[in-house]
Motif scaffolding. Structure first.
Motif, PDB file in Angstrom:
ATOM      1  N   ARG A 144      -3.097  47.099  -6.269  1.00  0.00           N
ATOM      2  CA  ARG A 144      -2.167  46.691  -6.009  1.00  0.00           C
ATOM      3  C   ARG A 144      -2.508  46.867  -3.927  1.00  0.00           C
ATOM      4  O   ARG A 144      -2.271  45.853  -3.624  1.00  0.00           O
ATOM      5  N   GLN A 145      -2.851  48.215  -4.230  1.00  0.00           N
ATOM      6  CA  GLN A 145      -3.501  48.628  -2.617  1.00  0.00           C
ATOM      7  C   GLN A 145      -4.739  48.372  -2.458  1.00  0.00           C
ATOM      8  O   GLN A 145      -4.726  47.946  -1.524  1.00  0.00           O
ATOM      9  N   VAL A 146      -5.526  47.768  -3.005  1.00  0.00           N
ATOM     10  CA  VAL A 146      -6.392  47.206  -2.849  1.00  0.00           C
ATOM     11  C   VAL A 146      -6.492  45.481  -2.324  1.00  0.00           C
ATOM     12  O   VAL A 146      -7.573  44.878  -1.702  1.00  0.00           O
ATOM     13  N   LEU A 147      -5.833  45.202  -3.707  1.00  0.00           N
ATOM     14  CA  LEU A 147      -6.773  43.869  -2.912  1.00  0.00           C
ATOM     15  C   LEU A 147      -4.683  43.686  -1.815  1.00  0.00           C
ATOM     16  O   LEU A 147      -5.207  42.456  -1.627  1.00  0.00           O
ATOM     17  N   ALA A 148      -4.772  44.908  -1.160  1.00  0.00           N
ATOM     18  CA  ALA A 148      -3.458  44.083  -0.378  1.00  0.00           C
ATOM     19  C   ALA A 148      -4.299  43.901   0.520  1.00  0.00           C
ATOM     20  O   ALA A 148      -4.540  44.310   2.450  1.00  0.00           O
TER      21      ALA A 148
END
Length: 481
Positions: A315-319
């Protein structure tokens, strides 16, 4: 002719995950096939030795084992001991030390006690084991010889197994009274704070190597312990095995000196390598000029029994608003998503929800993905694993330079061939995120940079965050002693 019964049962059980370890989570083999997973080399190849292989039950790292699953494994071993007892000269067991079974507690301790009851107090029983296991005096005294691996990561498993087997042959050839010496330390550590390439573990290992050069000592072991289930036996343990009854008093002294040597260095234990909070770790990876950078999701460390299902770093990378570097996640455990994708042809673009939703850490993420590869996971050669270790599908996230290996279990990806089995080449990626704590040797050697992200999950690295209630107290570093 020396007849040896051999068996293997390994499980690192994490009670902080919702899954239970049952039959489907255990790689079981029998007879000659079991021998191929035991790493005994040619120790028993001489004409004067005969081996009776019973079972290799490898549950790797998982949740607490169901009683029915353990009973099946234990009964296979006990039945073979009973059947062959009159012809046996010794028993060799490859155990872990961190198993935990519903209604029993330590499966290792239960099995060894049951074997000892069958064979009596003097029969030679030799055990090789993981240093990340918990001991008790009763367990140690139910063995004749016990030796743990020295190295973490465990690059010396085969050497330790073969040393143990050779010692068992010697104890059979030259019968004598041997009783291991046990000491418990009020010290509880995680594996990430006790890597053997670092101090103080490097000096501790040298100290034990020197002890073993003395002909009065058969072996010296330091058991870091296992902190992923709350039990009275948790904490560091020491085992020193004398060569004979006359050397027992010296072994007692040696165990006391070893205990003092370790205890005096308790303030020196530290995380290995570079560690950082998740956000900082990601920025360090993005700023690195070289590739690949390995980023370990330490709160979801499958080599310590986590489910490998956390989606927090994904989720952190996708954001990230702009992402120019290419990422590989190896892997995310989600059986439902994996099995759905297995039905889709290569090249198919489809919508999925990735994340088991077992807790906040594994919260589902809606994704549009393209199926790149379908295959099977490979075993960890360091641990003697070979063969099919479960399904995997590798996908690309739409609009992002992100590939994800999605699996149907929590097996580890710690060697190059396991990443190759995802149908990708690690040289194609700038950042590879794996579900580990300390980085394993092949990845460490390959990486331009390796960072342990101090993520949340079932395997938190801060020991003080774990709500222990049943362990011995006071215990360092939980208590100021």
């Amino acid at each position: 002719m020396k007849t040896i019964l051999v068996a293997k049962f390994v499980l690192e059980a994490n009670e902080h995950v919702p899954m239970k370890c049952c039959h489907k989570n255990v790689a079981i083999s029998y007879g000659q096939k079991a021998l191929s997973h035991m790493q005994m080399g040619d120790v028993f190849d001489d004409p004067d030795s005969r081996v009776i292989p019973v079972i290799c039950a490898d549950a790797a790292c998982s949740g607490v084992m169901t009683r029915s699953c353990f009973d099946f494994i234990e009964q296979a071993v006990l039945a073979a001991v009973s059947e062959h007892l009159k012809e046996l000269d010794g028993i060799y067991l490859h155990l872990h030390g961190a198993s935990y079974v519903e209604g029993i507690g330590s499966g290792d301790h239960h099995m060894v006690a049951a074997i000892r009851e069958l064979v009596g107090p003097y029969f030679p029983v030799a055990v090789s084991c993981d240093p990340h296991g918990n001991l008790t005096e009763a367990y140690v005294h139910n063995t004749t010889f016990l030796r743990s691996y020295r190295e973490s990561p465990h690059t010396d498993i085969a050497a330790t197994v073969q040393r143990t087997c050779r010692t068992l042959l010697d104890l059979i050839s030259r019968p004598r009274s041997v009783t291991p010496v046990y000491r418990k330390l009020p010290l509880i550590l995680g594996g990430e704070q006790s890597v053997s390439a670092d101090e103080p573990v490097r000096s501790i290992n040298r100290y034990m190597d020197d002890l073993e050069k003395d002909p009065r000592i058969l072996s010296a072991s330091w058991h870091v312990g296992y902190l992923r289930h709350d039990c009275p036996e948790a904490g560091c343990g020491i085992v020193v095995v004398p060569n004979d009854a006359a050397s027992r008093a010296y072994a007692e002294e040696a165990a006391d000196r070893l205990a003092s040597f370790i205890w005096e260095r308790r303030h020196e234990f530290h995380y290995t390598g570079i560690t950082a909070a998740p956000e900082e770790a990601l920025q360090m990876a993005l700023s690195c000029d070289g590739k690949p950078v390995f980023l370990t999701d330490s709160g979801d460390n499958v080599t310590s029994g986590a489910m490998g299902a956390n989606t927090s770093l994904l989720r952190q990378v996708l954001a990230l608003p702009e992402l120019s570097k290419r990422f590989l996640f190896a892997a995310v455990n989600d059986p439902a998503a994996c099995h759905f994708l297995l039905t889709q042809p290569i090249g198919t673009t489809t919508n999925i929800t990735l994340g088991m939703g077992a807790d906040a850490h594994s919260a589902p993420i809606p994704l549009t993905v393209t199926v790149r590869y379908k295959g099977t996971q490979e075993g960890t050669h360091m641990y003697g694993e070979h063969g099919d270790y479960g399904d995997l599908v590798t996908v690309s996230a739409a609009g992002k330079p992100i590939d994800i290996a999605i699996t149907d279990n929590n097996h580890s990806f710690v060697e190059k061939h396991q990443i190759d089995a995802c149908g990708v080449a690690w040289d194609d990626y700038d950042v590879i995120i794996v579900k580990q704590g300390y980085i394993h040797p092949e990845l460490k050697e390959k990486g331009a940079l390796s960072i342990m992200a101090l993520t949340d999950g079932a395997t938190p690295q801060n020991t003080r965050l774990i709500p222990f209630k049943r362990i011995m107290r006071p215990m360092y570093p939980l208590d100021d002693i």
